[in-house]
Design an enzyme around this catalytic site. Structure first.
Site, short mmCIF file in Angstrom:
data_model
loop_
_atom_site.label_atom_id
_atom_site.label_comp_id
_atom_site.label_asym_id
_atom_site.label_seq_id
_atom_site.Cartn_x
_atom_site.Cartn_y
_atom_site.Cartn_z
N THR A 62 11.23 22.43 -56.73
CA THR A 62 11.23 22.30 -58.19
C THR A 62 12.41 23.04 -58.82
OG1 THR A 62 10.01 23.00 -60.16
CG2 THR A 62 9.64 24.28 -58.19
N ASP A 63 12.79 22.61 -60.03
CA ASP A 63 13.84 23.33 -60.77
C ASP A 63 13.34 24.69 -61.28
OD1 ASP A 63 12.11 22.43 -62.77
OD2 ASP A 63 13.66 21.46 -63.98
N TYR A 105 3.53 30.16 -59.73
CA TYR A 105 3.88 28.86 -59.13
C TYR A 105 5.33 28.86 -58.67
CZ TYR A 105 5.58 24.05 -58.94
OH TYR A 105 6.20 22.89 -58.54
P1 NAD Z 1 0.07 17.15 -57.25
O1 NAD Z 1 -0.64 18.41 -57.62
O2 NAD Z 1 -0.14 15.93 -58.06
O3 NAD Z 1 -0.25 16.78 -55.73
C1 NAD Z 1 -0.29 17.73 -54.72
C2 NAD Z 1 -0.97 17.09 -53.50
O4 NAD Z 1 -1.01 18.07 -52.46
C3 NAD Z 1 -2.43 16.68 -53.78
O5 NAD Z 1 -2.68 15.39 -53.27
C4 NAD Z 1 -3.24 17.74 -53.05
O6 NAD Z 1 -4.50 17.26 -52.59
C5 NAD Z 1 -2.31 18.10 -51.90
N1 NAD Z 1 -2.57 19.46 -51.38
C6 NAD Z 1 -2.69 20.59 -52.10
N2 NAD Z 1 -2.95 21.63 -51.30
C7 NAD Z 1 -2.97 21.15 -50.03
C8 NAD Z 1 -3.17 21.74 -48.75
N3 NAD Z 1 -3.43 23.05 -48.63
N4 NAD Z 1 -3.08 20.96 -47.66
C9 NAD Z 1 -2.83 19.62 -47.77
N5 NAD Z 1 -2.66 19.01 -48.96
C10 NAD Z 1 -2.72 19.76 -50.08
O7 NAD Z 1 1.60 17.57 -57.21
P2 NAD Z 1 2.90 16.73 -57.64
O8 NAD Z 1 3.12 16.92 -59.08
O9 NAD Z 1 2.80 15.38 -57.07
O10 NAD Z 1 4.03 17.55 -56.86
C11 NAD Z 1 4.34 17.25 -55.51
C12 NAD Z 1 5.42 18.20 -55.04
O11 NAD Z 1 6.58 18.06 -55.85
C13 NAD Z 1 5.03 19.69 -55.12
O12 NAD Z 1 5.56 20.32 -54.00
C14 NAD Z 1 5.71 20.17 -56.39
O13 NAD Z 1 6.00 21.53 -56.30
C15 NAD Z 1 6.95 19.31 -56.40
N6 NAD Z 1 7.51 19.02 -57.73
C16 NAD Z 1 6.72 18.52 -58.74
C17 NAD Z 1 7.30 18.17 -59.96
C18 NAD Z 1 6.49 17.58 -61.08
O14 NAD Z 1 7.01 17.39 -62.17
N7 NAD Z 1 5.23 17.25 -60.89
C19 NAD Z 1 8.68 18.38 -60.16
C20 NAD Z 1 9.45 18.93 -59.12
C21 NAD Z 1 8.86 19.22 -57.90
O1 DAU Z 2 9.98 21.49 -63.82
C1 DAU Z 2 9.28 20.95 -62.75
C2 DAU Z 2 7.82 21.34 -62.86
O2 DAU Z 2 7.27 20.55 -63.92
C3 DAU Z 2 7.04 21.10 -61.57
O3 DAU Z 2 7.55 21.92 -60.57
C4 DAU Z 2 5.54 21.40 -61.79
O4 DAU Z 2 4.81 21.11 -60.61
C5 DAU Z 2 5.06 20.52 -62.92
O5 DAU Z 2 3.69 20.82 -63.20
C6 DAU Z 2 5.91 20.75 -64.18
O6 DAU Z 2 5.68 22.08 -64.71
P1 DAU Z 2 5.57 22.35 -66.29
O7 DAU Z 2 4.87 23.63 -66.49
O8 DAU Z 2 6.87 22.15 -66.96
O9 DAU Z 2 4.62 21.08 -66.70
P2 DAU Z 2 3.39 20.98 -67.70
O10 DAU Z 2 3.09 19.53 -67.85
O11 DAU Z 2 2.27 21.90 -67.34
O12 DAU Z 2 4.00 21.51 -69.07
C7 DAU Z 2 5.14 20.90 -69.65
C8 DAU Z 2 5.46 21.68 -70.91
O13 DAU Z 2 4.43 21.45 -71.89
C9 DAU Z 2 5.50 23.19 -70.71
O14 DAU Z 2 6.52 23.74 -71.53
C10 DAU Z 2 4.13 23.67 -71.18
C11 DAU Z 2 3.78 22.68 -72.27
N1 DAU Z 2 2.35 22.35 -72.42
C12 DAU Z 2 1.65 22.00 -71.30
C13 DAU Z 2 0.32 21.66 -71.39
C14 DAU Z 2 -0.48 21.30 -70.17
C15 DAU Z 2 1.76 22.34 -73.68
O15 DAU Z 2 2.42 22.62 -74.70
N2 DAU Z 2 0.46 21.99 -73.78
C16 DAU Z 2 -0.31 21.68 -72.68
O16 DAU Z 2 -1.53 21.40 -72.85
#
Ligand code: NAD
Ligand code: DAU
Length: 351
Positions: free
Chosen positions: A133-134, A159
């Site tokens: 992640t960033d 995190y």
């Molecule tokens: P998510 O929470 O939607 O999915 C995570 C998955 O991992 C789930 O299916 C969960 O069941 C599985 N998991 C969790 N713990 C586990 C364990 N101990 N063993 C096996 N499986 C397990 O997450 P996401 O948003 O899809 O993110 C996926 C990856 O990408 C993560 O590594 C996250 O850090 C990274 N990432 C996410 C974002 C974003 O915006 N969501 C951005 C950049 C990087």
């Molecule tokens: O930047 C990459 C990351 O983006 C990933 O690594 C994480 O896994 C992913 O969850 C996401 O993190 P953020 O914390 O940025 O995402 P989130 O959707 O939780 O929040 C986005 C922004 O919105 C953040 O500034 C917090 C704000 N927020 C979030 C929620 C859930 C609110 O204002 N209200 C809310 O209810």
């Protein structure tokens, strides 16, 4: 060429898009999706590909080293794309140890298993890809600054500290044991199957049910949004063409203040639901800020664009439109997630 790949976290939001892309685009590959099915894992995300002959699901925990070693013995993987993680910042503030276990210990278990499984035959053709992640870079204040691949790490939430730690372990295994590793650090994803604890799907779900839209603090924090399928395409590109030992930042050059993106979601939903413009905005409620809330993230994705030729395929407005349409067309998916029914899918399909 035939390959067997392990994709971890494939039942989650991004993982399910990555699994679908690999299963559909590479019929010669066998894709083993390993997922613990935590609250974030939902096999309904993969309904459309679950019967494909090159797809296998394994339920298991990356924290369980014996299980992981057995899995490597069983399948003789050629590559790993590691996405499994605890991913939600708010949960990491409430329960940091779950993040240490899965994101740090779990990643190290996978690194050890790959190192041990691959050392005899040599690393030729093998690849361990860590999806990160960033947030590891900390926060930005100067509007002209961007995160590049050389920005020093400065994680500020449990995190991001756990993801930074896992990145360090991946690089350490690359340096010490010459494990063939590659890492990407991506900005905020959005799109179909996004779990409704995260900002955009939470807002969509709450608008549908006329519930308050909680905006943290003043809504001034900035995030850089990328359509999830474009992230999956970038992972495909880096898995196949990225240089081992390198890091690539992935992002859409698409920054939004939280309050502005929430208002855009409100406008899009009003239009699609045939409601008068301004109806959903009335639901916006400013709430207590997230502890240690990072101000701004912004990725400089020049390296992956120039060196590997990847670029986002969608303009943001188009991506948001597609996303809102998907949630409106898939309200059963959303209802199953919010009611908890999705957790029965595994029992129904696999046991
Ligand atoms: P998510 O929470 O939607 O999915 C995570 C998955 O991992 C789930 O299916 C969960 O069941 C599985 N998991 C969790 N713990 C586990 C364990 N101990 N063993 C096996 N499986 C397990 O997450 P996401 O948003 O899809 O993110 C996926 C990856 O990408 C993560 O590594 C996250 O850090 C990274 N990432 C996410 C974002 C974003 O915006 N969501 C951005 C950049 C990087
Ligand atoms: O930047 C990459 C990351 O983006 C990933 O690594 C994480 O896994 C992913 O969850 C996401 O993190 P953020 O914390 O940025 O995402 P989130 O959707 O939780 O929040 C986005 C922004 O919105 C953040 O500034 C917090 C704000 N927020 C979030 C929620 C859930 C609110 O204002 N209200 C809310 O209810």
């Amino acid at each position: 060429m035939k390959k067997t790949l392990l994709i971890t976290g494939g039942a989650g939001f991004i993982g399910s898009h990555v699994v679908r892309l690999f299963v559909n685009n590479y019929p010669d590959y066998t894709i083993v999706n390993l997922d613990k099915l935590t609250y974030a894992g939902n096999l309904e995300n993969l309904k459309d590909i679950e019967d494909k002959p090159n797809y296998i699901f394994e339920k298991g925990d990356i924290v369980d080293a014996d299980f992981i070693n057995q899995l490597f013995d069983k399948y003789q993987f050629d590559g790993v794309i590691h996405l499994a993680a605890e991913s939600h910042v708010d949960r990491s503030i409430a329960e940091p140890m779950a993040f240490v276990m899965t994101n740090v210990v779990g990643t190290c278990n996978l690194l050890n298993a790959a190192k041990n499984a691959w050392k005899e035959g040599g690393y030729e053709g093998k690849r361990f890809y860590h999806v990160s992640t960033d947030e590891v870079y900390g926060e930005l204040h100067n509007p002209e600054d961007f995160f590049t691949e050389t920005t020093p790490y400065d994680p500020r939430s449990p995190y991001s500290a756990s993801k930074a730690s896992s990145d360090h372990f991946v690089r350490a295994y690359g340096n010490t044991y010459k494990l063939p590793v590659v890492i990407t650090n991506c900005s905020n994803n959005y799109g179909p199957n996004h779990f409704p604890e995260k900002l955009l799907p939470l807002m969509i779900n709450n608008i549908l049910h006329n519930k308050p839209l909680p905006v943290y603090g003043k809504g001034e924090n900035v995030r850089d949004w990328l359509f999830v399928v474009d992230h999956a395409r970038a992972i495909d590109t880096v898995f196949h063409n990225g240089v081992l030992g390198e890091t690539y930042n992935i992002g859409g050059f698409n920054e939004w203040k939280n309050i502005d993106i929430v208002k855009l979601v409100c406008k899009t939903m009003d239009s699609k639901l045939g409601r008068e413009e301004g109806t959903s905005e009335k639901l916006i409620t400013y709430v207590t800020d997230r502890a240690g809330h990072d101000l701004r993230y912004a990725i400089d994705a020049t390296k992956i664009m120039k060196e590997l030729g990847w670029e986002p395929s969608l303009q943001f407005e188009e991506g948001l439109d597609k996303t809102v349409t998907w949630f409106l067309d898939n309200q059963e998916w959303l209802d199953n997630v919010t009611s908890g029914n999705y957790q029965d899918y595994y029992k129904k399909m696999y046991s």
